[in-house]
Design a protein around this motif. Structure first.
Motif, PDB file in Angstrom:
ATOM      1  N   LYS A 188       0.858  -1.184   0.000  1.00 31.17           N
ATOM      2  CA  LYS A 188       0.000   0.000   0.000  1.00 31.17           C
ATOM      3  C   LYS A 188       0.895   1.235   0.000  1.00 31.17           C
ATOM      4  CE  LYS A 188      -3.506   2.381   2.685  1.00 31.17           C
ATOM      5  NZ  LYS A 188      -4.106   2.509   4.015  1.00 31.17           N
ATOM      6  N   GLY A 189       0.643   2.166  -0.919  1.00 39.34           N
ATOM      7  CA  GLY A 189       1.418   3.392  -1.000  1.00 39.34           C
ATOM      8  C   GLY A 189       2.704   3.266  -1.794  1.00 39.34           C
ATOM      9  N   CYS A 190       2.891   2.162  -2.486  1.00 43.03           N
ATOM     10  CA  CYS A 190       4.089   1.957  -3.300  1.00 43.03           C
ATOM     11  C   CYS A 190       4.267   3.116  -4.273  1.00 43.03           C
ATOM     12  CB  CYS A 190       3.971   0.642  -4.077  1.00 43.03           C
ATOM     13  SG  CYS A 190       5.318   0.328  -5.238  1.00 43.03           S
ATOM     14  N   PHE A 191       5.497   3.600  -4.419  1.00 40.12           N
ATOM     15  CA  PHE A 191       5.763   4.721  -5.316  1.00 40.12           C
ATOM     16  C   PHE A 191       5.880   4.282  -6.771  1.00 40.12           C
ATOM     17  CE2 PHE A 191       9.995   3.118  -5.071  1.00 40.12           C
ATOM     18  CZ  PHE A 191      10.675   3.614  -6.174  1.00 40.12           C
ATOM     19  N   ASN A 192       5.859   2.997  -7.024  1.00 38.74           N
ATOM     20  CA  ASN A 192       6.135   2.487  -8.360  1.00 38.74           C
ATOM     21  C   ASN A 192       5.193   1.340  -8.727  1.00 38.74           C
ATOM     22  OD1 ASN A 192       7.681   2.749 -10.647  1.00 38.74           O
ATOM     23  ND2 ASN A 192       9.466   1.714  -9.825  1.00 38.74           N
ATOM     24  N   GLU A 193       3.893   1.534  -8.509  1.00 34.31           N
ATOM     25  CA  GLU A 193       2.897   0.474  -8.700  1.00 34.31           C
ATOM     26  C   GLU A 193       2.904  -0.135 -10.104  1.00 34.31           C
ATOM     27  OE1 GLU A 193      -1.179   0.998  -7.508  1.00 34.31           O
ATOM     28  OE2 GLU A 193      -0.569   2.153  -5.741  1.00 34.31           O
ATOM     29  N   GLU A 194       3.207   0.666 -11.117  1.00 34.28           N
ATOM     30  CA  GLU A 194       3.164   0.129 -12.480  1.00 34.28           C
ATOM     31  C   GLU A 194       4.144  -1.029 -12.673  1.00 34.28           C
ATOM     32  OE1 GLU A 194       5.855   3.739 -12.468  1.00 34.28           O
ATOM     33  OE2 GLU A 194       3.818   3.370 -11.809  1.00 34.28           O
ATOM     34  N   THR A 195       5.190  -1.086 -11.843  1.00 30.87           N
ATOM     35  CA  THR A 195       6.172  -2.163 -11.985  1.00 30.87           C
ATOM     36  C   THR A 195       5.745  -3.453 -11.284  1.00 30.87           C
ATOM     37  OG1 THR A 195       7.497  -1.447 -10.088  1.00 30.87           O
ATOM     38  CG2 THR A 195       8.094  -0.540 -12.258  1.00 30.87           C
ATOM     39  N   TRP A 196       4.577  -3.487 -10.680  1.00 32.32           N
ATOM     40  CA  TRP A 196       4.067  -4.743 -10.112  1.00 32.32           C
ATOM     41  C   TRP A 196       3.837  -5.766 -11.213  1.00 32.32           C
ATOM     42  CZ3 TRP A 196      -0.443  -2.876  -6.454  1.00 32.32           C
ATOM     43  CH2 TRP A 196       0.097  -2.137  -5.386  1.00 32.32           C
ATOM     44  N   ASP A 197       3.432  -5.289 -12.380  1.00 24.56           N
ATOM     45  CA  ASP A 197       3.098  -6.148 -13.519  1.00 24.56           C
ATOM     46  C   ASP A 197       4.387  -6.673 -14.152  1.00 24.56           C
ATOM     47  OD1 ASP A 197       2.276  -7.276 -15.925  1.00 24.56           O
ATOM     48  OD2 ASP A 197       0.978  -5.590 -16.462  1.00 24.56           O
ATOM     49  N   PHE A 198       4.540  -7.983 -14.196  1.00 21.86           N
ATOM     50  CA  PHE A 198       5.736  -8.597 -14.772  1.00 21.86           C
ATOM     51  C   PHE A 198       5.904  -8.284 -16.260  1.00 21.86           C
ATOM     52  CE2 PHE A 198       5.398 -10.990 -10.887  1.00 21.86           C
ATOM     53  CZ  PHE A 198       6.692 -11.324 -10.565  1.00 21.86           C
ATOM     54  N   SER A 199       4.835  -7.867 -16.927  1.00 19.21           N
ATOM     55  CA  SER A 199       4.934  -7.568 -18.365  1.00 19.21           C
ATOM     56  C   SER A 199       5.058  -6.074 -18.651  1.00 19.21           C
ATOM     57  CB  SER A 199       3.733  -8.147 -19.112  1.00 19.21           C
ATOM     58  OG  SER A 199       2.534  -7.559 -18.661  1.00 19.21           O
ATOM     59  N   PHE A 200       5.213  -5.254 -17.609  1.00 19.43           N
ATOM     60  CA  PHE A 200       5.340  -3.812 -17.782  1.00 19.43           C
ATOM     61  C   PHE A 200       6.724  -3.443 -18.316  1.00 19.43           C
ATOM     62  CE2 PHE A 200       6.856   0.257 -16.063  1.00 19.43           C
ATOM     63  CZ  PHE A 200       5.932   1.117 -16.631  1.00 19.43           C
ATOM     64  N   GLY A 201       6.745  -2.495 -19.241  1.00 20.00           N
ATOM     65  CA  GLY A 201       8.014  -1.880 -19.629  1.00 20.00           C
ATOM     66  C   GLY A 201       8.694  -2.506 -20.819  1.00 20.00           C
ATOM     67  N   HIS A 202      10.007  -2.536 -20.747  1.00 17.57           N
ATOM     68  CA  HIS A 202      10.864  -2.917 -21.867  1.00 17.57           C
ATOM     69  C   HIS A 202      11.503  -4.275 -21.613  1.00 17.57           C
ATOM     70  CE1 HIS A 202      10.535   1.391 -22.675  1.00 17.57           C
ATOM     71  NE2 HIS A 202      10.914   1.574 -21.423  1.00 17.57           N
ATOM     72  N   GLU A 203      11.802  -4.971 -22.687  1.00 18.56           N
ATOM     73  CA  GLU A 203      12.474  -6.274 -22.573  1.00 18.56           C
ATOM     74  C   GLU A 203      13.910  -6.085 -22.091  1.00 18.56           C
ATOM     75  OE1 GLU A 203      12.031 -10.153 -22.408  1.00 18.56           O
ATOM     76  OE2 GLU A 203      10.451  -8.920 -23.301  1.00 18.56           O
ATOM     77  N   TYR A 204      14.289  -6.867 -21.098  1.00 18.80           N
ATOM     78  CA  TYR A 204      15.662  -6.860 -20.597  1.00 18.80           C
ATOM     79  C   TYR A 204      16.455  -7.842 -21.461  1.00 18.80           C
ATOM     80  CZ  TYR A 204      19.623  -7.205 -17.405  1.00 18.80           C
ATOM     81  OH  TYR A 204      20.885  -7.182 -16.856  1.00 18.80           O
TER      82      TYR A 204
END
Length: 173
Positions: A31-47
């Motif tokens: 609760k209150g995480c500053f970076n909630e969008e990164t909870w999703d394993f498919s968020f962002g760019h391929e490493y």
């Protein structure tokens, strides 16, 4: 593995000027995480290996103090498996660089070989390559903006080499 962002000159997530890699995927959902969008394993760019090479090159200059990996949750087993190569390469190629990892898992959870939620075949090696572990979930009711490199007062800055030697958590100074 995916990642949300890389900061190549970060001064907020560890001492000195650092490269900070924000990985995707987190099962804590604090609760209150500053970076909630990164909870999703498919968020962002391929490493990819190319991204890993860029991160490695970014920590080589002498004015860069080290690498910080946070998220999301870098100690989710699937993320550990993707990141072990980076940690090995930083240790081998950039001896001046410190490695900091931010994890919602506690030291006790990460070192419990029976805890399959966060302990996998590379966890012990990752810890052996880490200088400081910032452990514990963010707790909104314990939020304290005066703390250095932590969001809530339950979180600890653990000196990993000293802790491995002592067999118990040793706080970083």
């Amino acid at each position: 593995m995916k990642y949300g962002q890389i900061y190549y000159t970060d001064i907020a997530n560890g001492p000195g000027c650092r490269t900070s890699l924000f990985v995707s995927g987190c099962t804590h959902h604090c609760k209150g995480c500053f970076n909630e969008e990164t909870w999703d394993f498919s968020f962002g760019h391929e490493y990819t290996k190319e991204v890993e090479n860029q991160v490695l090159e970014s920590v080589k200059p002498s004015y860069i103090s080290g690498l910080t990996v946070l998220g999301g949750e870098p100690m989710e087993p699937e993320n550990q498996r993707a990141l072990i190569s980076l940690y090995r390469r930083v240790r081998e190629k950039v001896p001046h660089a410190t490695i900091w990892i931010y994890s919602g898992y506690t030291w006790e959870e990460l070192t419990d070989k029976e805890n399959r939620r966060c302990h996998c075949e590379v966890t012990d090696e990752i810890l052996s390559l880490t200088d400081v572990l910032v452990d514990g979930e963010f707790v909104e009711d314990l939020k304290d903006i005066s703390l250095h490199f932590r969001g809530s007062s339950n979180q600890r800055l653990i000196d990993v080499p000293a802790s491995l030697e002592a067999g118990t958590p040793v706080l970083a100074e």
